[in-house]
Design a protein around this motif. Sequence first.
Motif, PDB file in Angstrom:
ATOM      1  N   GLN A  77       0.835  -1.202   0.000  1.00  0.00           N
ATOM      2  CA  GLN A  77       0.000   0.000   0.000  1.00  0.00           C
ATOM      3  C   GLN A  77       0.872   1.256   0.000  1.00  0.00           C
ATOM      4  O   GLN A  77       1.909   1.314   0.668  1.00  0.00           O
ATOM      5  CB  GLN A  77      -0.914  -0.015   1.227  1.00  0.00           C
ATOM      6  CG  GLN A  77      -2.000   1.034   1.242  1.00  0.00           C
ATOM      7  CD  GLN A  77      -2.989   0.780   2.368  1.00  0.00           C
ATOM      8  OE1 GLN A  77      -2.612   0.758   3.544  1.00  0.00           O
ATOM      9  NE2 GLN A  77      -4.249   0.550   2.020  1.00  0.00           N
ATOM     10  N   LEU A  78       0.405   2.237  -0.755  1.00  0.00           N
ATOM     11  CA  LEU A  78       1.097   3.526  -0.838  1.00  0.00           C
ATOM     12  C   LEU A  78       0.076   4.634  -0.639  1.00  0.00           C
ATOM     13  O   LEU A  78      -1.004   4.606  -1.241  1.00  0.00           O
ATOM     14  CB  LEU A  78       1.762   3.687  -2.211  1.00  0.00           C
ATOM     15  CG  LEU A  78       2.325   5.074  -2.549  1.00  0.00           C
ATOM     16  CD1 LEU A  78       3.583   5.348  -1.719  1.00  0.00           C
ATOM     17  CD2 LEU A  78       2.631   5.182  -4.036  1.00  0.00           C
ATOM     18  N   THR A  79       0.394   5.608   0.201  1.00  0.00           N
ATOM     19  CA  THR A  79      -0.483   6.762   0.375  1.00  0.00           C
ATOM     20  C   THR A  79       0.192   8.001  -0.202  1.00  0.00           C
ATOM     21  O   THR A  79       1.416   8.102  -0.227  1.00  0.00           O
ATOM     22  CB  THR A  79      -0.814   6.992   1.856  1.00  0.00           C
ATOM     23  OG1 THR A  79       0.410   7.192   2.591  1.00  0.00           O
ATOM     24  CG2 THR A  79      -1.567   5.804   2.432  1.00  0.00           C
ATOM     25  N   ALA A  80      -0.643   8.935  -0.670  1.00  0.00           N
ATOM     26  CA  ALA A  80      -0.114  10.153  -1.293  1.00  0.00           C
ATOM     27  C   ALA A  80      -1.024  11.329  -0.971  1.00  0.00           C
ATOM     28  O   ALA A  80      -2.236  11.170  -0.783  1.00  0.00           O
ATOM     29  CB  ALA A  80       0.014   9.965  -2.803  1.00  0.00           C
ATOM     30  N   GLU A  81      -0.430  12.496  -0.942  1.00  0.00           N
ATOM     31  CA  GLU A  81      -1.178  13.713  -0.655  1.00  0.00           C
ATOM     32  C   GLU A  81      -1.728  14.365  -1.918  1.00  0.00           C
ATOM     33  O   GLU A  81      -2.688  15.126  -1.864  1.00  0.00           O
ATOM     34  CB  GLU A  81      -0.276  14.718   0.074  1.00  0.00           C
ATOM     35  CG  GLU A  81       0.169  14.269   1.453  1.00  0.00           C
ATOM     36  CD  GLU A  81      -0.995  14.163   2.420  1.00  0.00           C
ATOM     37  OE1 GLU A  81      -1.860  15.061   2.423  1.00  0.00           O
ATOM     38  OE2 GLU A  81      -1.044  13.164   3.171  1.00  0.00           O
ATOM     39  N   SER A  82      -1.115  14.084  -3.062  1.00  0.00           N
ATOM     40  CA  SER A  82      -1.499  14.745  -4.304  1.00  0.00           C
ATOM     41  C   SER A  82      -1.485  13.767  -5.465  1.00  0.00           C
ATOM     42  O   SER A  82      -0.671  12.839  -5.514  1.00  0.00           O
ATOM     43  CB  SER A  82      -0.530  15.903  -4.599  1.00  0.00           C
ATOM     44  OG  SER A  82      -0.731  16.420  -5.900  1.00  0.00           O
ATOM     45  N   ALA A  83      -2.364  14.010  -6.431  1.00  0.00           N
ATOM     46  CA  ALA A  83      -2.426  13.165  -7.626  1.00  0.00           C
ATOM     47  C   ALA A  83      -1.210  13.349  -8.515  1.00  0.00           C
ATOM     48  O   ALA A  83      -0.954  12.520  -9.394  1.00  0.00           O
ATOM     49  CB  ALA A  83      -3.703  13.469  -8.410  1.00  0.00           C
ATOM     50  N   THR A  84      -0.458  14.414  -8.303  1.00  0.00           N
ATOM     51  CA  THR A  84       0.742  14.660  -9.111  1.00  0.00           C
ATOM     52  C   THR A  84       1.968  13.938  -8.549  1.00  0.00           C
ATOM     53  O   THR A  84       3.045  14.019  -9.142  1.00  0.00           O
ATOM     54  CB  THR A  84       1.035  16.165  -9.195  1.00  0.00           C
ATOM     55  OG1 THR A  84       1.240  16.688  -7.873  1.00  0.00           O
ATOM     56  CG2 THR A  84      -0.117  16.911  -9.857  1.00  0.00           C
ATOM     57  N   ASP A  85       1.810  13.238  -7.449  1.00  0.00           N
ATOM     58  CA  ASP A  85       2.921  12.491  -6.853  1.00  0.00           C
ATOM     59  C   ASP A  85       3.362  11.394  -7.829  1.00  0.00           C
ATOM     60  O   ASP A  85       2.581  10.485  -8.151  1.00  0.00           O
ATOM     61  CB  ASP A  85       2.460  11.872  -5.530  1.00  0.00           C
ATOM     62  CG  ASP A  85       3.606  11.299  -4.710  1.00  0.00           C
ATOM     63  OD1 ASP A  85       4.594  10.826  -5.309  1.00  0.00           O
ATOM     64  OD2 ASP A  85       3.511  11.306  -3.463  1.00  0.00           O
ATOM     65  N   GLU A  86       4.593  11.452  -8.308  1.00  0.00           N
ATOM     66  CA  GLU A  86       5.075  10.500  -9.310  1.00  0.00           C
ATOM     67  C   GLU A  86       5.119   9.068  -8.798  1.00  0.00           C
ATOM     68  O   GLU A  86       5.130   8.115  -9.576  1.00  0.00           O
ATOM     69  CB  GLU A  86       6.459  10.901  -9.812  1.00  0.00           C
ATOM     70  CG  GLU A  86       7.551  10.856  -8.770  1.00  0.00           C
ATOM     71  CD  GLU A  86       8.925  11.182  -9.332  1.00  0.00           C
ATOM     72  OE1 GLU A  86       9.903  11.098  -8.571  1.00  0.00           O
ATOM     73  OE2 GLU A  86       9.018  11.514 -10.524  1.00  0.00           O
TER      74      GLU A  86
END
Length: 223
Positions: free
Chosen positions: A176-185
């Motif tokens: 699992q990976l979490t991200a704050e923004s959709a632009t996170d590569e």
Amino acid sequence: MTRNRRRGGPTTRRKGVPPTRAVTTASRPWGLIAASVAVAVFAVAVIGYAVVQVNRAEAGKVTALEQISGVRTFEEPADAGHVPTKVEYPQNPPVSGQMDGDWADCTGTVYDVDIRNENAVHSLEHGAVWITYDPERVDEDGVAALRDLVDGTGGLMLSPRQGLDSPISVQAWRAQLTAESATDERIAQFADFMAFNPENAPEPGAMCQNPAFVSAPRVADEV
């Protein structure tokens, strides 16, 4: 009596002296040369551009999950069989465990509803990557970027889910990976590396098509 030569009459050629010929210099085809040079320069530019693009793509490509920062991995579940009932998972969204016998379509499918965990987990078993986002925390541009990443790409699926711990959460089997923004590569890196990864999922490359689920997706909290 000696005859006078006529003026303007034929002249006598001296013996041993070849006749004089006009020398013409062949003109070089400058237009053709210029065109050839232009084609060569263009070809070099195209090849150079292609090399730069390939290098850029390779620069962001990962060859091991450990190269993507922030990824969490989990132990293989003790029981990952099919069950007809609702399952309580330790993660939200879940990454493995028991599952419904019917999988969610994962052929680059974009869902507008929060799909049921048990069906999504079955897709993860087949090697799919499931991207979820909180519609309250990801704006329209962000959702559009996620749609562009998923739409039509085999092994991927996207759905909204309110109440996530982060704006975006990406799941593969036991990862699992979490991200704050959709632009996170890292989102694209994770999706590219984990989709149908034969070293990760129990059934990588198993069927992802399920048109019936697309037309009538089962939603979260449905028994």
